[in-house]
Write a protein that holds these residues in place. Structure first.
Motif, short mmCIF file in Angstrom:
data_model
loop_
_atom_site.label_atom_id
_atom_site.label_comp_id
_atom_site.label_asym_id
_atom_site.label_seq_id
_atom_site.Cartn_x
_atom_site.Cartn_y
_atom_site.Cartn_z
N ASN A 98 0.66 -1.14 -0.02
CA ASN A 98 -0.04 -0.01 0.11
C ASN A 98 0.98 1.10 -0.16
O ASN A 98 0.59 2.23 -0.60
CB ASN A 98 -0.98 0.01 1.25
CG ASN A 98 -2.13 -1.01 1.08
OD1 ASN A 98 -2.32 -1.50 -0.14
ND2 ASN A 98 -2.54 -1.49 2.15
N GLN A 99 1.82 1.28 0.69
CA GLN A 99 2.97 2.64 0.77
C GLN A 99 3.47 2.62 -0.61
O GLN A 99 3.31 4.04 -0.98
CB GLN A 99 4.05 2.15 1.61
CG GLN A 99 3.68 2.33 3.24
CD GLN A 99 4.95 2.40 3.99
OE1 GLN A 99 6.01 1.57 3.77
NE2 GLN A 99 4.99 3.23 4.98
N GLN A 100 3.80 1.59 -1.35
CA GLN A 100 4.49 1.83 -2.90
C GLN A 100 3.13 2.21 -3.61
O GLN A 100 3.33 3.28 -4.55
CB GLN A 100 4.90 0.51 -3.35
CG GLN A 100 6.12 0.21 -2.73
CD GLN A 100 6.40 -1.27 -3.10
OE1 GLN A 100 5.74 -2.26 -3.17
NE2 GLN A 100 7.92 -1.44 -3.61
N ALA A 118 2.38 5.90 -2.70
CA ALA A 118 3.75 7.02 -3.18
C ALA A 118 3.43 8.02 -4.10
O ALA A 118 3.51 9.34 -4.11
CB ALA A 118 4.82 6.21 -3.00
#
Length: 254
Positions: free
Chosen positions: A3-5, A8
């Motif tokens: 989810n972070q990727q 971003a």
């Protein structure tokens, strides 16, 4: 992809993150009905927007008639309170009858991307409706917030700039939705957390699709126009807003 990727590029695209004041208001149990009702309408409006873009810029008459019929059961349910959830669950629109009205690569790309978006948004609409029923939240009409109108009033009124601006706005709406789903998901109960987290990937793709289409139509650098709408969108998100909605600004109660 984590989810972070996934988030971003969205956080880089948006000119601000959602203020804590909105998040605090959004996770209050007493505001859940309003949040879900507005989310429900956002899903329908997102699908309708995709339909209008296809009809105006990429479809012949017979295909226009087909896509209009896709929405009839949903619009009847929402605007006239006709039909049932059971009927919506069984409804399967005839997607294969829709074809682009020219050999223009943009027309086919618009049709392909918007057809997938419509299918997903209408599925999300039904999912929100299911959640509302499970929680005893009845559908009622609510007025639209200022968010989309606040951006649309800046659309240039001659083509192809009109289309480019609308596609850029679509990208910001989808990106903000994705960012807000990610913000509130961990703060809600397990079922809502799973639901909102499940929406991240499609919303992230929708933002990318809108942006790619805008760049395809323009055929030139549109970073200045993207930046302009980014500033408009951020102002709507960071300014005081008397009306709590999924895309509203800072609640006045804060």
């Amino acid at each position: 992809m984590s989810n972070q990727q996934l988030l971003a590029p969205i956080l880089n695209f948006l000119h601000c993150q959602t203020p804590d004041e909105w998040v605090q208001e959004a996770v209050k149990p007493e505001n859940l009905p309003e949040l879900l009702l507005d989310h429900l309408m956002c899903e329908l409006k997102a699908g309708q927007t995709a339909m209008f873009l296809m009809r105006k810029y990429a479809l012949d008459k017979s295909s226009c008639d087909v896509v209009m019929k896709w929405f009839e059961p949903y619009e009847q349910y929402v605007y006239k309170k006709v039909g049932s959830m059971e009927e919506l669950a069984k409804y399967n629109p005839p997607l294969k009858k829709v074809v682009a009205n020219s050999d223009d690569p943009f027309a086919q790309s618009l049709v392909d991307k918007m057809m997938l978006l419509i299918k997903e948004e209408l599925h999300h609409f039904y999912q929100v409706l299911e959640i509302m029923e499970q929680r005893g939240i009845e559908y009622r009409n609510i007025r639209a917030g200022r968010y989309a109108k606040g951006m649309m009033k800046h659309v240039i009124t001659h083509e192809p700039n009109t289309l480019i601006d609308k596609l850029i706005i679509g990208a910001y709406i989808e990106a903000r939705s994705c960012e807000r789903f990610a913000k509130i998901a961990p703060l809600l109960d397990d079922d809502l957390n799973k639901f909102y987290t499940s929406l991240l990937r499609s919303e992230a793709r929708h933002y990318q699709d809108y942006l790619a289409l805008a760049e395809m139509v323009a055929g030139k650098d549109i970073s200045e126009r993207i930046r302009f709408f980014g500033e408009v969108e951020a102002e709507l998100i960071l300014s005081a807003d008397p009306d709590f909605k999924f895309h509203s600004g800072i609640p006045l109660s804060s």
